[in-house]
Write a protein that holds these residues in place. Structure first.
Motif, PDB file in Angstrom:
ATOM      1  N   ASP A 136      67.674 -17.735  16.911  1.00 51.34           N
ATOM      2  CA  ASP A 136      68.074 -16.358  17.132  1.00 51.34           C
ATOM      3  C   ASP A 136      67.459 -15.503  16.025  1.00 51.34           C
ATOM      4  O   ASP A 136      67.117 -16.003  14.949  1.00 51.34           O
ATOM      5  N   ARG A 137      67.366 -14.211  16.271  1.00 55.14           N
ATOM      6  CA  ARG A 137      66.729 -13.300  15.312  1.00 55.14           C
ATOM      7  C   ARG A 137      67.371 -13.373  13.933  1.00 55.14           C
ATOM      8  O   ARG A 137      66.688 -13.264  12.902  1.00 55.14           O
ATOM      9  N   GLU A 138      68.686 -13.598  13.864  1.00 52.06           N
ATOM     10  CA  GLU A 138      69.394 -13.583  12.575  1.00 52.06           C
ATOM     11  C   GLU A 138      68.951 -14.705  11.639  1.00 52.06           C
ATOM     12  O   GLU A 138      69.200 -14.645  10.432  1.00 52.06           O
ATOM     13  N   LYS A 139      68.280 -15.722  12.184  1.00 44.69           N
ATOM     14  CA  LYS A 139      67.835 -16.842  11.346  1.00 44.69           C
ATOM     15  C   LYS A 139      66.432 -16.635  10.774  1.00 44.69           C
ATOM     16  O   LYS A 139      65.942 -17.479  10.029  1.00 44.69           O
ATOM     17  N   VAL A 140      65.801 -15.527  11.117  1.00 45.88           N
ATOM     18  CA  VAL A 140      64.439 -15.253  10.663  1.00 45.88           C
ATOM     19  C   VAL A 140      64.471 -14.267   9.501  1.00 45.88           C
ATOM     20  O   VAL A 140      65.074 -13.200   9.585  1.00 45.88           O
ATOM     21  N   VAL A 141      63.810 -14.646   8.390  1.00 43.58           N
ATOM     22  CA  VAL A 141      63.769 -13.800   7.190  1.00 43.58           C
ATOM     23  C   VAL A 141      62.329 -13.713   6.704  1.00 43.58           C
ATOM     24  O   VAL A 141      61.462 -14.493   7.110  1.00 43.58           O
ATOM     25  N   SER A 142      62.067 -12.771   5.824  1.00 40.93           N
ATOM     26  CA  SER A 142      60.705 -12.638   5.294  1.00 40.93           C
ATOM     27  C   SER A 142      60.348 -13.809   4.382  1.00 40.93           C
ATOM     28  O   SER A 142      59.208 -14.295   4.380  1.00 40.93           O
ATOM     29  N   LYS A 143      61.333 -14.293   3.608  1.00 43.64           N
ATOM     30  CA  LYS A 143      61.149 -15.456   2.738  1.00 43.64           C
ATOM     31  C   LYS A 143      62.466 -16.211   2.664  1.00 43.64           C
ATOM     32  O   LYS A 143      63.527 -15.596   2.593  1.00 43.64           O
ATOM     33  N   LEU A 144      62.405 -17.526   2.705  1.00 42.75           N
ATOM     34  CA  LEU A 144      63.619 -18.339   2.663  1.00 42.75           C
ATOM     35  C   LEU A 144      64.517 -17.919   1.502  1.00 42.75           C
ATOM     36  O   LEU A 144      64.062 -17.764   0.371  1.00 42.75           O
ATOM     37  N   GLU A 145      65.801 -17.772   1.807  1.00 40.80           N
ATOM     38  CA  GLU A 145      66.759 -17.273   0.812  1.00 40.80           C
ATOM     39  C   GLU A 145      67.555 -18.386   0.152  1.00 40.80           C
ATOM     40  O   GLU A 145      68.271 -18.146  -0.823  1.00 40.80           O
ATOM     41  N   PHE A 146      67.478 -19.593   0.683  1.00 40.47           N
ATOM     42  CA  PHE A 146      68.184 -20.757   0.139  1.00 40.47           C
ATOM     43  C   PHE A 146      69.683 -20.516   0.029  1.00 40.47           C
ATOM     44  O   PHE A 146      70.328 -20.910  -0.943  1.00 40.47           O
ATOM     45  N   LYS A 147      70.218 -19.846   1.062  1.00 37.71           N
ATOM     46  CA  LYS A 147      71.670 -19.724   1.156  1.00 37.71           C
ATOM     47  C   LYS A 147      72.296 -21.059   1.533  1.00 37.71           C
ATOM     48  O   LYS A 147      73.494 -21.278   1.305  1.00 37.71           O
ATOM     49  N   HIS A 148      71.507 -21.908   2.138  1.00 40.39           N
ATOM     50  CA  HIS A 148      71.924 -23.267   2.454  1.00 40.39           C
ATOM     51  C   HIS A 148      71.251 -24.219   1.466  1.00 40.39           C
ATOM     52  O   HIS A 148      70.167 -23.928   0.959  1.00 40.39           O
ATOM     53  N   PRO A 149      71.861 -25.372   1.197  1.00 39.16           N
ATOM     54  CA  PRO A 149      71.234 -26.323   0.278  1.00 39.16           C
ATOM     55  C   PRO A 149      70.029 -27.001   0.907  1.00 39.16           C
ATOM     56  O   PRO A 149      69.900 -27.065   2.129  1.00 39.16           O
ATOM     57  N   VAL A 150      69.154 -27.501   0.063  1.00 38.41           N
ATOM     58  CA  VAL A 150      68.130 -28.436   0.521  1.00 38.41           C
ATOM     59  C   VAL A 150      68.780 -29.817   0.517  1.00 38.41           C
ATOM     60  O   VAL A 150      69.256 -30.280  -0.519  1.00 38.41           O
ATOM     61  N   ALA A 151      68.833 -30.439   1.686  1.00 36.37           N
ATOM     62  CA  ALA A 151      69.424 -31.773   1.776  1.00 36.37           C
ATOM     63  C   ALA A 151      68.342 -32.813   1.512  1.00 36.37           C
ATOM     64  O   ALA A 151      67.245 -32.728   2.067  1.00 36.37           O
ATOM     65  N   LEU A 152      68.657 -33.770   0.675  1.00 30.01           N
ATOM     66  CA  LEU A 152      67.721 -34.846   0.362  1.00 30.01           C
ATOM     67  C   LEU A 152      68.338 -36.182   0.759  1.00 30.01           C
ATOM     68  O   LEU A 152      69.498 -36.460   0.427  1.00 30.01           O
TER      69      LEU A 152
END
Length: 228
Positions: A118-134
């Motif tokens: 959806d449009r709300e998931k698209v940003v100009s640059k990743l904001e890292f509001k979510h963690p990077v899962a490893l």
């Protein structure tokens, strides 16, 4: 349009990229579920499916689609998935499902790796509001945590309310969530994370996505990556 209608719209657009005889990668989520339903209504499309998701596999079988074990496949014609967030350079973050290593394997094999959002998931640059899962080999857990702390991450080992102890991946590894702030260079972060010994895979997708199908109330927009 409500959220479910947007997901159906993106699935309808995804259907246009699938040809008879294709091997198709399918991730998880509602958009993929709608796509599976649409594929079941097109018996003229003789496709084979690979998926990192048990839920998707079961849904495919229920809908009469042939599912291959991923280890039997070395090339995928087109693959579809969702994400938490994607940016203008088609970097994506996929944190929730803890199946990102298998997702990235399919993305790497795919000639075309397409995200449905959806449009709300698209940003100009990743904001890292979510963690990077490893996904991390258990024996390397302390070492990986130290390495992550040294590059400024806040580290949490993922647990589950439905299981005592750590959340374990389908391949028997631990999931570590790394929270970052003020990431200047996403490519450098990606290289750094992948260079840590004991990290099997991360949920940061760089140079993997070829297209993004964006569903919004007035129609579809498609972003393309011509660098891959």
């Amino acid at each position: 349009m409500n959220t479910e209608e947007l997901k159906k719209l993106s699935a309808q657009e995804a259907l246009k990229f699938i040809k008879d005889g294709d091997t198709v990668g399918l991730g998880g989520g509602r958009s993929i579920a709608y796509l599976i339903g649409m594929l079941s209504e097109k018996p003229e499309l003789k496709i084979k499916v690979v998926t990192p998701s048990l839920n998707t596999k079961l849904l495919c079988v229920k809908n009469g689609l042939e599912v291959l074990p991923t280890y039997c496949v070395d090339s995928v014609d087109v693959a579809f998935d969702g994400c938490d967030q994607v940016d203008a350079d088609l970097n994506a973050l996929k944190s929730g499902g803890a199946i990102h290593t298998r997702e990235k394997l399919i993305a790497s094999m795919a000639k075309d790796y397409i995200l449905l959002v959806d449009r709300e998931k698209v940003v100009s640059k990743l904001e890292f509001k979510h963690p990077v899962a490893l996904e991390v080999i258990t024996e390397s857990l302390s070492y990986v945590k130290k390495c992550l702390s040294e590059i400024g991450a806040k580290v949490e080992i993922r647990t589950s309310n439905n299981k005592d102890g750590f959340l374990i991946s389908d391949d028997g590894n631990v999931i570590v969530d790394a929270f970052f702030e003020n990431v200047d260079d996403i490519s450098v972060l990606n290289q750094t994370l992948n260079s840590i010994f004991g990290v099997v895979g991360t949920s940061l997708f760089v140079d993997k996505v070829t297209k993004v199908i964006i569903a919004e109330s007035d129609g579809i927009e498609i972003l393309e990556n011509n660098k891959r």
